[in-house]
Design a protein around this motif. Structure first.
Motif, PDB file in Angstrom:
ATOM      1  N   GLN A 285      -3.049  42.773  51.852  1.00  0.00           N
ATOM      2  CA  GLN A 285      -2.521  42.564  53.205  1.00  0.00           C
ATOM      3  C   GLN A 285      -1.672  41.300  53.264  1.00  0.00           C
ATOM      4  OE1 GLN A 285      -3.019  45.142  55.444  1.00  0.00           O
ATOM      5  NE2 GLN A 285      -3.948  45.939  53.574  1.00  0.00           N
ATOM      6  N   GLY A 286      -2.184  40.228  52.665  1.00  0.00           N
ATOM      7  CA  GLY A 286      -1.436  38.979  52.657  1.00  0.00           C
ATOM      8  C   GLY A 286      -0.158  39.086  51.850  1.00  0.00           C
ATOM      9  N   PHE A 287      -0.220  39.775  50.717  1.00  0.00           N
ATOM     10  CA  PHE A 287       0.965  39.932  49.877  1.00  0.00           C
ATOM     11  C   PHE A 287       2.055  40.715  50.610  1.00  0.00           C
ATOM     12  CE2 PHE A 287       3.508  42.193  46.734  1.00  0.00           C
ATOM     13  CZ  PHE A 287       3.885  41.150  45.889  1.00  0.00           C
ATOM     14  N   PHE A 288       1.675  41.826  51.251  1.00  0.00           N
ATOM     15  CA  PHE A 288       2.668  42.629  51.962  1.00  0.00           C
ATOM     16  C   PHE A 288       3.219  41.900  53.185  1.00  0.00           C
ATOM     17  CE2 PHE A 288       0.461  46.521  50.076  1.00  0.00           C
ATOM     18  CZ  PHE A 288       1.423  46.655  49.079  1.00  0.00           C
ATOM     19  N   GLU A 289       2.398  41.064  53.801  1.00  0.00           N
ATOM     20  CA  GLU A 289       2.890  40.298  54.952  1.00  0.00           C
ATOM     21  C   GLU A 289       3.951  39.292  54.506  1.00  0.00           C
ATOM     22  OE1 GLU A 289       1.237  37.451  58.593  1.00  0.00           O
ATOM     23  OE2 GLU A 289      -0.165  38.363  57.176  1.00  0.00           O
ATOM     24  N   MET A 290       3.711  38.653  53.356  1.00  0.00           N
ATOM     25  CA  MET A 290       4.680  37.687  52.840  1.00  0.00           C
ATOM     26  C   MET A 290       5.893  38.377  52.212  1.00  0.00           C
ATOM     27  SD  MET A 290       4.054  34.378  53.107  1.00  0.00           S
ATOM     28  CE  MET A 290       4.751  33.601  51.649  1.00  0.00           C
ATOM     29  N   HIS A 291       5.677  39.573  51.663  1.00  0.00           N
ATOM     30  CA  HIS A 291       6.750  40.268  50.946  1.00  0.00           C
ATOM     31  C   HIS A 291       6.843  41.722  51.421  1.00  0.00           C
ATOM     32  CE1 HIS A 291       7.169  36.825  48.306  1.00  0.00           C
ATOM     33  NE2 HIS A 291       5.849  36.832  48.168  1.00  0.00           N
ATOM     34  N   PRO A 292       7.301  41.920  52.656  1.00  0.00           N
ATOM     35  CA  PRO A 292       7.379  43.283  53.213  1.00  0.00           C
ATOM     36  C   PRO A 292       8.336  44.175  52.442  1.00  0.00           C
ATOM     37  CG  PRO A 292       8.542  41.713  54.617  1.00  0.00           C
ATOM     38  CD  PRO A 292       7.779  40.899  53.611  1.00  0.00           C
ATOM     39  N   GLU A 293       9.198  43.589  51.621  1.00  0.00           N
ATOM     40  CA  GLU A 293      10.134  44.409  50.845  1.00  0.00           C
ATOM     41  C   GLU A 293       9.417  45.328  49.856  1.00  0.00           C
ATOM     42  OE1 GLU A 293      10.114  40.280  48.778  1.00  0.00           O
ATOM     43  OE2 GLU A 293       9.825  41.144  50.769  1.00  0.00           O
ATOM     44  N   TYR A 294       8.136  45.049  49.564  1.00  0.00           N
ATOM     45  CA  TYR A 294       7.371  45.905  48.652  1.00  0.00           C
ATOM     46  C   TYR A 294       6.358  46.790  49.391  1.00  0.00           C
ATOM     47  CZ  TYR A 294       9.181  42.332  45.462  1.00  0.00           C
ATOM     48  OH  TYR A 294      10.000  41.477  44.772  1.00  0.00           O
TER      49      TYR A 294
END
Length: 309
Positions: A285-294
């Motif tokens: 969740q944190g990764f996608f929030e910081m990097h929505p391009e993925y």
């Protein structure tokens, strides 16, 4: 200014491999005149006058412009740093050991209406109901701190990110010190033989979360010795591109989990699959929030041995 994770120490054996790095600022030639190359620009802690102090004794007896005490934070893997007391709360405690604020240099705050000076007390996060020991993922709060890795460290043909997930606020983070480490590589822009790497649309490239088994084996080990984009050379101080890396066909995340494994730091109190998987879920969740391009890429969770559980 783009944050990069610069190589601070590369002390690697040919079979194990250990990469030790820290988020540091980098600048273009146009910026170099105005931005000191020694400035530490950790996205998670911000800037401070303390960062300019390079002597331990001077650090521990100084304050920044906001009146916060400076403390010397030691690290055996990368250069030690002088941080203010607020910044020191946000660095991985398993990586940095920060001094106790000097008792003669007290952090204070001033009430502008009365000019009364009062000591600043640290705020300690508590579960919403400390007496309730039932498992409740809603009590957890996560934040992600990462930066782009210098391509010369491992694979210049693949964009790379690395950093820590702070899971303080979790009812299972009893000491408030868990930090999960990960290393991400994009699918290679070119194959290992130099040809274009297919015509797959960006949002159709698979995203694989790799979990090494054990339980308790570091995924960083797999990155550097098994399916990652580079391997450690016999000299133990450099790497070579792995032509058989899974990044030939997919974006890859190698996650050191649970806390205490690899570069992930903190109290080692995870004892079941539910607790560990919950942490991995919130990491994503944190990764996608910081990097929505993925966030729209098809996600696959893959592991070896007990990682398959």
């Amino acid at each position: 200014m783009k944050l990069n994770i610069a190589l601070a120490t590369l002390s690697l054996s040919a079979s194990i491999g250990t990469v030790q790095c820290l988020l540091r600022g980098s600048s273009s030639s146009e910026e170099s005149a105005s931005v000191p190359s020694s400035s530490l620009l950790l996205e998670s802690i911000g800037d401070s006058k303390c960062l300019s102090i390079t002597d331990e004794d001077s650090c521990n007896t100084s304050k920044d412009d906001e009146g916060l005490s400076c403390v010397w934070c030691k690290c055996s893997a990368v250069p030690s740093e002088c941080l203010n007391t607020e910044q020191a709360k946000n660095v991985p405690p398993g990586v940095f050991e920060c001094a106790t604020p000097n008792s003669t240099v007290t952090d204070v705050e001033t009430d502008a209406s009365t000019d009364v000076v009062t000591p600043v007390s640290p705020i300690v996060a508590q579960p919403s109901n400390p007496g309730d020991k039932r498992y409740d993922g809603s009590l957890m709060t996560y934040s992600l701190t990462d930066g782009e890795v210098d391509g010369s460290l491992c694979d210049p043909s693949s964009k790379s990110l690395s950093g820590y997930v702070d899971i303080s606020g979790s009812p299972y983070d009893t000491d408030g010190n868990k930090q999960l480490f990960y290393w991400f590589f994009e699918k290679r822009s070119k194959t290992s033989n130099g040809s274009d790497n297919g015509n797959v649309a960006d949002d159709e490239i698979p995203l694989i979360l790799w979990l090494t088994g054990g339980p308790g084996c570091s995924s960083t080990l797999a990155l550097l010795t098994e399916n990652g984009p580079c391997s450690v050379n016999d000299d133990g101080t450099s790497t070579s591109v792995n032509p058989n890396s899974w990044t030939e066909v997919a974006h890859m995340i190698w996650l050191d989990q649970p806390a205490g494994v690899g570069y992930s730091a903190g109290t080692q109190n995870d004892y079941n699959e539910e607790m560990i998987s919950e942490d991995a879920y919130y990491f994503l969740q944190g990764f996608f929030e910081m990097h929505p391009e993925y966030s729209t890429n098809p996600l696959f969770v893959v592991g070896e041995s007990f990682g398959g559980h």
